[in-house]
Design a protein around this motif. Structure first.
Motif, PDB file in Angstrom:
ATOM      1  N   LEU A 162       0.832  -1.206   0.000  1.00 19.76           N
ATOM      2  CA  LEU A 162       0.000   0.000   0.000  1.00 19.76           C
ATOM      3  C   LEU A 162       0.863   1.252   0.000  1.00 19.76           C
ATOM      4  CD1 LEU A 162      -2.845  -0.979   2.488  1.00 19.76           C
ATOM      5  CD2 LEU A 162      -2.960  -0.891  -0.004  1.00 19.76           C
ATOM      6  N   THR A 163       2.022   1.201   0.663  1.00 16.19           N
ATOM      7  CA  THR A 163       2.911   2.355   0.653  1.00 16.19           C
ATOM      8  C   THR A 163       3.477   2.622  -0.739  1.00 16.19           C
ATOM      9  OG1 THR A 163       4.893   1.048   1.202  1.00 16.19           O
ATOM     10  CG2 THR A 163       3.571   1.869   3.028  1.00 16.19           C
ATOM     11  N   ILE A 164       3.470   1.605  -1.586  1.00 20.18           N
ATOM     12  CA  ILE A 164       3.962   1.773  -2.954  1.00 20.18           C
ATOM     13  C   ILE A 164       2.861   2.275  -3.875  1.00 20.18           C
ATOM     14  CG2 ILE A 164       4.990   0.597  -4.933  1.00 20.18           C
ATOM     15  CD1 ILE A 164       6.179  -1.430  -2.988  1.00 20.18           C
ATOM     16  N   SER A 165       1.684   1.660  -3.803  1.00 21.01           N
ATOM     17  CA  SER A 165       0.633   1.945  -4.782  1.00 21.01           C
ATOM     18  C   SER A 165      -0.229   3.146  -4.434  1.00 21.01           C
ATOM     19  CB  SER A 165      -0.262   0.705  -4.941  1.00 21.01           C
ATOM     20  OG  SER A 165      -0.894   0.378  -3.713  1.00 21.01           O
ATOM     21  N   VAL A 166      -0.532   3.363  -3.151  1.00 23.98           N
ATOM     22  CA  VAL A 166      -1.489   4.404  -2.782  1.00 23.98           C
ATOM     23  C   VAL A 166      -1.021   5.809  -3.164  1.00 23.98           C
ATOM     24  CG1 VAL A 166      -2.570   5.578  -0.814  1.00 23.98           C
ATOM     25  CG2 VAL A 166      -2.689   3.083  -1.021  1.00 23.98           C
ATOM     26  N   PRO A 167       0.234   6.226  -2.916  1.00 22.14           N
ATOM     27  CA  PRO A 167       0.613   7.594  -3.294  1.00 22.14           C
ATOM     28  C   PRO A 167       0.405   7.898  -4.775  1.00 22.14           C
ATOM     29  CG  PRO A 167       2.231   6.661  -1.809  1.00 22.14           C
ATOM     30  CD  PRO A 167       1.312   5.541  -2.176  1.00 22.14           C
ATOM     31  N   PHE A 168       0.863   7.006  -5.642  1.00 16.78           N
ATOM     32  CA  PHE A 168       0.674   7.227  -7.077  1.00 16.78           C
ATOM     33  C   PHE A 168      -0.801   7.224  -7.453  1.00 16.78           C
ATOM     34  CE2 PHE A 168      -0.118   5.181 -11.190  1.00 16.78           C
ATOM     35  CZ  PHE A 168       0.444   6.128 -12.044  1.00 16.78           C
ATOM     36  N   CYS A 169      -1.543   6.242  -6.961  1.00 14.69           N
ATOM     37  CA  CYS A 169      -2.956   6.112  -7.332  1.00 14.69           C
ATOM     38  C   CYS A 169      -3.789   7.262  -6.764  1.00 14.69           C
ATOM     39  CB  CYS A 169      -3.508   4.773  -6.845  1.00 14.69           C
ATOM     40  SG  CYS A 169      -2.788   3.336  -7.682  1.00 14.69           S
ATOM     41  N   ALA A 170      -3.479   7.721  -5.550  1.00 15.07           N
ATOM     42  CA  ALA A 170      -4.222   8.837  -4.964  1.00 15.07           C
ATOM     43  C   ALA A 170      -4.007  10.105  -5.779  1.00 15.07           C
ATOM     44  CB  ALA A 170      -3.793   9.056  -3.514  1.00 15.07           C
TER      45      ALA A 170
END
Length: 292
Positions: A162-170
């Motif tokens: 989640l620390t990898i995907s959430v920043p970009f996706c948000a």
């Protein structure tokens, strides 16, 4: 007396080439380039597939269609913990996708629609966290997970992904929500909906392309990641597919048969997710890039 208008209207005898027309040589060069690129792209996948159907003695040869067999697949399923690894990966990737989509969508909507203290700092944080490579983050995240007792646990790996995907996706979802008219939110308020009700009932149905991209990115991040999975999980019963594949490679050589068979089976879920989301991918990515 000949006017300028008559001169411009008179045929000159030269053929005017339309913008979309190509010369035969340019057309041939274009098609050869596309064919070459397609072969380069397809060959590794085809090689893995055909190698998985060959006996071990022909694994490193070019005899692709000699003694075709499914023994690599049967040995993989019956003689290894592949099904356990597959189940572990499916659980971790599924949780990472569901939670990642929810967190990224709610974060993107909040940043897009509301003003609150720390908003600019949050946006900068979402950008800066994408700048650090895995090699820099793996040690501090490992120490954090160890202090929380989450090593060798699926929850620790889910949080890491989640620390990898959430920043970009948000950030991408924020750009996508910026393209949705605010009048829709106002109509929800008139109908008596809460901000979350407006988001859930009115905005999310319009955000399907962005959600599809977020789900695809979150799934692929968790499904194909190797470094964190190898560092955080030990024991055959806890490994994911990324860690399990390393069992087929050692200092003396590689077991090409089961490894290529596993690669084919691993690629199937990723291909299915891509086929499910592909009609939304271009729309979601382009819409999310309109505003930053």
């Amino acid at each position: 007396m000949t006017t300028a208008a008559d001169t411009s209207a008179r045929p000159t005898g030269r053929k005017v080439r339309l913008r979309g027309d190509r010369s035969p040589l340019a057309s041939v060069a274009l098609h050869l380039t596309l064919i070459t690129a397609s072969v380069i792209a397809v060959f590794p996948v085809l090689w893995v597939l055909l190698t998985s159907l060959k006996p071990a003695k022909y694994a490193t040869t070019t005899d692709f269609f000699r003694e075709t067999t499914f023994v690599n697949y049967t040995n993989l399923i019956h003689d290894t913990e592949f099904l356990t690894w597959f189940a572990n990966s499916a659980i971790i990737a599924g949780l990472s996708t569901v939670i990642g989509v929810f967190v990224a969508a709610t974060t993107g909507y909040a940043v897009s629609r509301f003003r609150f203290p720390g908003k600019r700092g949050l946006m900068w944080t979402l950008l800066i966290t994408q700048m650090f490579p895995v090699a820099v983050l793996i040690v501090p995240i490992y120490n954090i997970m160890a202090s929380m007792g989450l090593l060798n646990q699926p929850a620790g790996l889910v949080i890491t992904y989640l620390t990898i995907s959430v920043p970009f996706c948000a950030w991408m979802m924020k750009g996508f929500f910026d393209t949705i008219p605010r009048e829709i939110d106002e109509s929800g308020e008139v109908d008596g909906l809460t901000p979350f009700g407006t988001f859930w009932r009115l905005i999310l149905p319009l955000a399907k392309p962005g959600l599809a991209v977020t789900a695809f990115y979150s799934f692929i991040t968790a499904w194909g990641e190797v470094a964190y999975a190898s560092a955080f999980l030990v024991g055959d019963e806890n490994l994911t597919l990324a860690g399990g594949l390393q069992k087929f490679v050692n200092q003396y050589g590689a077991q090409w048969g089961p490894m290529t068979a596993a690669s084919v089976l691993i690629a199937i879920p990723a291909a299915l997710v891509f086929l499910f989301a592909q009609k939304h991918l271009v729309t979601g990515v382009s819409a999310g890039a309109v505003k930053g």
